[in-house]
Design an enzyme around this catalytic site. Structure first.
Site, mmCIF file in Angstrom:
data_model
loop_
_atom_site.group_PDB
_atom_site.id
_atom_site.type_symbol
_atom_site.label_atom_id
_atom_site.label_comp_id
_atom_site.label_asym_id
_atom_site.label_seq_id
_atom_site.Cartn_x
_atom_site.Cartn_y
_atom_site.Cartn_z
ATOM 1 N NE ARG A 46 -2.908 0.694 3.504
ATOM 2 C CZ ARG A 46 -2.035 1.782 4.684
ATOM 3 N NH1 ARG A 46 -1.654 2.609 4.212
ATOM 4 N NH2 ARG A 46 -1.723 1.239 5.732
ATOM 5 C CE1 TYR A 100 -11.708 10.255 -18.040
ATOM 6 C CE2 TYR A 100 -9.924 10.503 -16.093
ATOM 7 C CZ TYR A 100 -11.152 9.975 -17.176
ATOM 8 O OH TYR A 100 -11.808 8.994 -16.995
ATOM 9 C CG ASP A 172 -3.673 14.304 -17.274
ATOM 10 O OD1 ASP A 172 -3.280 13.653 -18.301
ATOM 11 O OD2 ASP A 172 -4.363 13.724 -17.419
ATOM 12 C CE LYS A 197 -6.586 6.346 -20.397
ATOM 13 N NZ LYS A 197 -6.801 6.625 -19.092
#
Ligand code: PLP
Length: 390
Positions: A46, A100, A172, A197
């Site tokens: 984590r 986005y 981004d 992506k």
């Protein structure tokens, strides 16, 4: 020795364990630790700091010339952890108007519940930005190439504006990748990716990346460690493997998208093509000066309504009818039904995202095959416009 990106994607950050050429998967949730270790340094999946995270982050930071990198459980985990680290109650963020859909919804629907306000700005018109500043503005947020209209703002001016006004600039860089743009070299503080992506490139994992100075990345890591948006070691391994072909894939996608965009823009059945590599695109000159390539995504509208667009999509044979982008296979979708479905219809229309808009995320197939397939689908739905037939 400083190497070219094509060499760095292969060799940067690599470690040879037992002589293994491919870094193995450490399928262990936790690792032995000493008595004095700090919370963020306890090695635990984590906390995104197991050997698979470390080797991946070492490569990623070199690719964008960052001091530090953090891999996350998704692109949205990278975006939300970054904004929730940089912004607190009472703060204000300036965000590019077309983003986005997930980011747009997070800013408009989730941040207000933390007492964080926003204003949208037009990244192509620097003269309008100062009037949107407030005493509480802390962050300015843009996308290198916006989704789904492929707009390219005045990126260098955004970074300069942030420096001048003491804001943290966040970009981004998913659509561009380090092959087409390296934001930190142009003054941005933090670069984010949906590694789902292009960075991974094979449509088989969801992942995210944060890149920037160590002090920023450490604070974001600490916040993410509480939020829990970690990447599992097997996904780290796949992303690591995918990165090695990033330069090859993205350059091919740049070429393929340019060929397809030029073909569509000449076709009488197509009324509009959005691709920054086309001379007629409103941001073409700016994109040419700022970017090393125009990317693999384009969007377009046919002569006809959303039903015609949907019929066209169904007539295509090669593109997979799926959302997302950046994989080796071409994907086709209408953003109003997928990436931007969460945005109110009125808002979409105001931003120029019509229900008939088709987004094509071009893969690494043979460009002539893609053109032929798009051509036969166009002929099937807009026959009157092809070959001069009535
Ligand atoms: N940023 C951009 C530009 C995107 O297109 C997407 C997803 O489509 C995201 C971020 C979110 O990434 P993820 O789906 O990996 O959370």
């Amino acid at each position: 020795m400083s190497h070219q990106l094509d060499t760095q994607v292969i060799h940067a950050g690599e470690r040879r364990l037992e002589g293994a050429v491919a870094f193995p998967i450490f399928q262990s949730a936790m690792f032995e630790t000493g008595p004095e270790v700090r919370y963020d340094d306890i090695r635990y999946i984590r906390l995104n700091n197991t050997p698979n995270h470390a080797v991946l982050e070492a490569k990623l930071k070199v690719l964008e010339g960052a001091e530090a990198a953090l891999v996350t459980g998704s692109g949205m985990a990278a975006i939300t952890a970054t904004l929730l680290t940089l912004l607190s109650q009472g703060d204000h963020v300036l965000a590019q108007g077309v983003l986005y859909g997930g980011t747009h919804s997070f800013i408009t629907e989730d941040l207000p519940s933390f007492g964080i306000s926003h204003d949208f700005f037009d990244a192509a018109r620097p003269e309008t930005w100062a009037s949107k500043l407030k005493a509480s503005t802390r962050v300015i947020y843009v996308e290198t190439i916006s989704n789904p209209l492929l707009r390219v703002g005045d990126l260098h001016a955004v970074a300069a504006f942030a420096r001048e006004h003491g804001l943290v600039s966040v970009i981004d860089n998913t659509f561009a990748t380090p092959i087409n743009y390296r934001p930190l070299e142009h003054g941005f503080d933090i670069s984010l990716h949906s590694a789902t992506k292009y960075l991974n490139g094979h449509s088989d994992i969801v992942a995210g990346v944060v890149l920037g100075r160590s002090a920023h990345v450490q604070r974001i890591t600490h916040r993410l460690n509480h939020l829990g948006g970690c990447l599992d070691p097997h996904a780290c391994f796949l992303l690591h493997r995918g990165l090695k072909t990033l330069a090859l894939r993205v350059r091919r996608q740049n070429l393929n998208a340019q060929t397809v965009a030029e073909y569509l823009s000449r076709h009488p059945g197509v009324v509009k093509v959005n691709y920054p590599g086309l001379a007629g695109h409103p941001d073409h000159e700016r994109a040419r000066h700022q970017l090393k390539g125009f990317g693999g995504v384009l969007s377009f509208e046919l002569a006809g309504d959303a039903a015609v667009a949907q019929r066209f999509i169904e007539k295509t044979e090669l593109p997979v009818k799926a959302p997302s982008l950046g994989g080796v296979e071409t994907l086709i979708t209408r953003p109003c039904t997928t990436s931007h479905a969460g945005m109110p219809a009125e808002e979409r229309r105001r931003l120029g995202i019509s229900d008939a808009l088709i987004r094509l995320a071009v893969g690494i197939e043979d460009a002539a095959d893609l053109v032929e397939d798009l051509g036969q689908a166009l002929e099937a739905v807009t026959p009157h416009t092809v070959g001069g037939r009535p």
